[in-house]
Motif scaffolding. Structure first.
Motif, PDB file in Angstrom:
ATOM      1  N   THR A  93      27.469  34.324  27.555  1.00  0.00           N
ATOM      2  CA  THR A  93      27.629  33.767  28.890  1.00  0.00           C
ATOM      3  C   THR A  93      28.378  32.439  28.847  1.00  0.00           C
ATOM      4  O   THR A  93      28.126  31.604  27.988  1.00  0.00           O
ATOM      5  CB  THR A  93      26.245  33.554  29.550  1.00  0.00           C
ATOM      6  OG1 THR A  93      25.567  34.813  29.590  1.00  0.00           O
ATOM      7  CG2 THR A  93      26.372  32.995  30.945  1.00  0.00           C
ATOM      8  N   ARG A  94      29.313  32.266  29.804  1.00  0.00           N
ATOM      9  CA  ARG A  94      30.032  30.999  29.973  1.00  0.00           C
ATOM     10  C   ARG A  94      29.843  30.527  31.409  1.00  0.00           C
ATOM     11  O   ARG A  94      29.566  31.319  32.299  1.00  0.00           O
ATOM     12  CB  ARG A  94      31.524  31.190  29.668  1.00  0.00           C
ATOM     13  CG  ARG A  94      31.784  31.495  28.203  1.00  0.00           C
ATOM     14  CD  ARG A  94      33.266  31.612  27.877  1.00  0.00           C
ATOM     15  NE  ARG A  94      33.893  32.717  28.575  1.00  0.00           N
ATOM     16  CZ  ARG A  94      34.850  32.581  29.493  1.00  0.00           C
ATOM     17  NH1 ARG A  94      35.315  31.396  29.820  1.00  0.00           N
ATOM     18  NH2 ARG A  94      35.374  33.631  30.084  1.00  0.00           N
TER      19      ARG A  94
ATOM     20  N   ASP B 149      31.131  32.465  34.404  1.00  0.00           N
ATOM     21  CA  ASP B 149      30.665  33.828  34.623  1.00  0.00           C
ATOM     22  C   ASP B 149      29.790  33.939  35.862  1.00  0.00           C
ATOM     23  O   ASP B 149      29.063  33.000  36.200  1.00  0.00           O
ATOM     24  CB  ASP B 149      29.848  34.320  33.420  1.00  0.00           C
ATOM     25  CG  ASP B 149      30.664  34.475  32.155  1.00  0.00           C
ATOM     26  OD1 ASP B 149      31.906  34.477  32.240  1.00  0.00           O
ATOM     27  OD2 ASP B 149      30.053  34.598  31.074  1.00  0.00           O
ATOM     28  N   PRO B 150      29.831  35.103  36.510  1.00  0.00           N
ATOM     29  CA  PRO B 150      28.895  35.321  37.611  1.00  0.00           C
ATOM     30  C   PRO B 150      27.465  35.180  37.064  1.00  0.00           C
ATOM     31  O   PRO B 150      27.191  35.547  35.932  1.00  0.00           O
ATOM     32  CB  PRO B 150      29.161  36.769  38.040  1.00  0.00           C
ATOM     33  CG  PRO B 150      30.508  37.098  37.500  1.00  0.00           C
ATOM     34  CD  PRO B 150      30.688  36.256  36.271  1.00  0.00           C
TER      35      PRO B 150
ATOM     36  N   ALA C  41      25.916  32.627  36.043  1.00  0.00           N
ATOM     37  CA  ALA C  41      25.728  31.610  35.009  1.00  0.00           C
ATOM     38  C   ALA C  41      25.202  30.292  35.568  1.00  0.00           C
ATOM     39  O   ALA C  41      24.815  29.412  34.807  1.00  0.00           O
ATOM     40  CB  ALA C  41      27.033  31.359  34.256  1.00  0.00           C
TER      41      ALA C  41
ATOM     42  N   ASN D  87      22.815  30.616  24.684  1.00  0.00           N
ATOM     43  CA  ASN D  87      24.199  30.687  25.173  1.00  0.00           C
ATOM     44  C   ASN D  87      25.094  29.734  24.372  1.00  0.00           C
ATOM     45  O   ASN D  87      25.461  28.668  24.867  1.00  0.00           O
ATOM     46  CB  ASN D  87      24.237  30.314  26.657  1.00  0.00           C
ATOM     47  CG  ASN D  87      23.469  31.263  27.534  1.00  0.00           C
ATOM     48  OD1 ASN D  87      23.620  32.469  27.425  1.00  0.00           O
ATOM     49  ND2 ASN D  87      22.652  30.725  28.425  1.00  0.00           N
TER      50      ASN D  87
ATOM     51  N   TYR E 156      38.077  29.768  28.925  1.00  0.00           N
ATOM     52  CA  TYR E 156      38.728  31.034  28.604  1.00  0.00           C
ATOM     53  C   TYR E 156      39.657  30.876  27.396  1.00  0.00           C
ATOM     54  O   TYR E 156      39.612  31.655  26.450  1.00  0.00           O
ATOM     55  CB  TYR E 156      39.505  31.505  29.838  1.00  0.00           C
ATOM     56  CG  TYR E 156      40.241  32.800  29.673  1.00  0.00           C
ATOM     57  CD1 TYR E 156      39.577  34.009  29.790  1.00  0.00           C
ATOM     58  CD2 TYR E 156      41.604  32.815  29.418  1.00  0.00           C
ATOM     59  CE1 TYR E 156      40.262  35.213  29.649  1.00  0.00           C
ATOM     60  CE2 TYR E 156      42.297  34.006  29.283  1.00  0.00           C
ATOM     61  CZ  TYR E 156      41.614  35.205  29.398  1.00  0.00           C
ATOM     62  OH  TYR E 156      42.292  36.389  29.247  1.00  0.00           O
TER      63      TYR E 156
ATOM     64  N   SER F 101      38.846  40.572  31.940  1.00  0.00           N
ATOM     65  CA  SER F 101      37.406  40.622  32.192  1.00  0.00           C
ATOM     66  C   SER F 101      37.095  42.099  32.360  1.00  0.00           C
ATOM     67  O   SER F 101      37.693  42.766  33.200  1.00  0.00           O
ATOM     68  CB  SER F 101      37.062  39.839  33.460  1.00  0.00           C
ATOM     69  OG  SER F 101      35.691  39.953  33.771  1.00  0.00           O
TER      70      SER F 101
ATOM     71  N   GLU G  25      40.927  34.571  35.540  1.00  0.00           N
ATOM     72  CA  GLU G  25      40.341  35.437  34.510  1.00  0.00           C
ATOM     73  C   GLU G  25      39.764  36.723  35.095  1.00  0.00           C
ATOM     74  O   GLU G  25      39.888  37.794  34.514  1.00  0.00           O
ATOM     75  CB  GLU G  25      39.245  34.681  33.754  1.00  0.00           C
ATOM     76  CG  GLU G  25      38.503  35.528  32.743  1.00  0.00           C
ATOM     77  CD  GLU G  25      37.373  34.793  32.051  1.00  0.00           C
ATOM     78  OE1 GLU G  25      36.650  35.444  31.279  1.00  0.00           O
ATOM     79  OE2 GLU G  25      37.198  33.569  32.266  1.00  0.00           O
ATOM     80  N   ARG G  26      39.125  36.645  36.234  1.00  0.00           N
ATOM     81  CA  ARG G  26      38.469  37.819  36.812  1.00  0.00           C
ATOM     82  C   ARG G  26      39.309  38.499  37.904  1.00  0.00           C
ATOM     83  O   ARG G  26      38.791  39.292  38.696  1.00  0.00           O
ATOM     84  CB  ARG G  26      37.100  37.428  37.340  1.00  0.00           C
ATOM     85  CG  ARG G  26      36.169  37.192  36.168  1.00  0.00           C
ATOM     86  CD  ARG G  26      34.756  36.900  36.547  1.00  0.00           C
ATOM     87  NE  ARG G  26      33.900  36.951  35.384  1.00  0.00           N
ATOM     88  CZ  ARG G  26      33.969  36.136  34.341  1.00  0.00           C
ATOM     89  NH1 ARG G  26      34.866  35.186  34.303  1.00  0.00           N
ATOM     90  NH2 ARG G  26      33.168  36.261  33.308  1.00  0.00           N
TER      91      ARG G  26
ATOM     92  N   ARG H 227      38.959  42.294  38.329  1.00  0.00           N
ATOM     93  CA  ARG H 227      37.674  42.874  38.708  1.00  0.00           C
ATOM     94  C   ARG H 227      37.690  43.201  40.201  1.00  0.00           C
ATOM     95  O   ARG H 227      38.107  42.392  41.015  1.00  0.00           O
ATOM     96  CB  ARG H 227      36.525  41.902  38.405  1.00  0.00           C
ATOM     97  CG  ARG H 227      36.366  41.600  36.920  1.00  0.00           C
ATOM     98  CD  ARG H 227      36.067  42.826  36.053  1.00  0.00           C
ATOM     99  NE  ARG H 227      34.710  43.288  36.167  1.00  0.00           N
ATOM    100  CZ  ARG H 227      33.695  42.839  35.412  1.00  0.00           C
ATOM    101  NH1 ARG H 227      33.904  41.928  34.494  1.00  0.00           N
ATOM    102  NH2 ARG H 227      32.497  43.309  35.595  1.00  0.00           N
TER     103      ARG H 227
END
Length: 172
Positions: A70-71, A74-75, A77, A97, A104, A129, A161-162, A165
């Motif tokens: 996890t970063r 992230d969703p 987080a 973590n 990233y 992602s 990054e996402r 998605r």
């Protein structure tokens, strides 16, 4: 890679697990299998939902902590730290973590700079992602214009990054 007997024994004791789903990318499943072979890991495959699988790990194996990737970006987080308990309503365990504050680009520098660490080949095909085949496409910010994509580590704007998605809330 060659490993000492002590290192191999330690890796074999790690409790590693995978929750295969009907819509998984074949590349993800292959990567899990390849990594298990490379590092001498025994991977437990759970055919249950994630929460039930965690309950089983905690109950049957006495797991008390899990190392996650996890970063902060992230969703889900929000509120997490290097060490933090699982969320309310979930089986009790300590989340570890170690890369929570990595960016990233720091992840990609770690994976690629002279280490030759393995990663899923989807990242070389423009994915930045990865979820599953129903909610993930290559990142349009890596499109070459001819239908091909640059590798994930070439993404310049980390806030994108996402971008590959698909929003499950908007698209059911």
């Amino acid at each position: 890679p060659a490993r000492s007997g002590e290192a191999s024994a330690a890796m074999a004791r790690l409790c590693t697990f995978f929750f295969p789903q009907a819509n998984d990318f074949e590349e993800i499943t292959s990567f899990v299998e390849e990594a298990a072979r490379m590092y001498g890991l025994t991977v437990t495959h759970f055919k249950t939902d994630f929460k039930a699988g965690l309950e089983t790990l905690i109950r049957d194996r006495g797991i008390r902590a899990m190392v996650l990737g996890t970063r902060f970006g992230d969703p889900n987080a929000a509120g997490q730290a290097y060490f933090c308990p699982s969320s309310e309503g979930w089986p009790p365990f300590m989340r570890v973590n170690p890369v929570i504050d990595w960016s990233y680009s720091e992840v990609w520098r770690f994976l690629t700079l002279g280490r030759g660490l393995p990663y899923c080949r989807l990242y070389d095909a423009g994915y930045t992602s990865v979820g599953n085949t129903k909610d993930t496409v290559p990142n349009s910010h890596l499109a070459n214009g001819d239908g091909t994509y640059r590798p994930a580590h070439e993404l310049v704007e980390e806030s994108q990054e996402r971008a590959g998605r698909i929003d499950k809330k908007k698209n059911g």
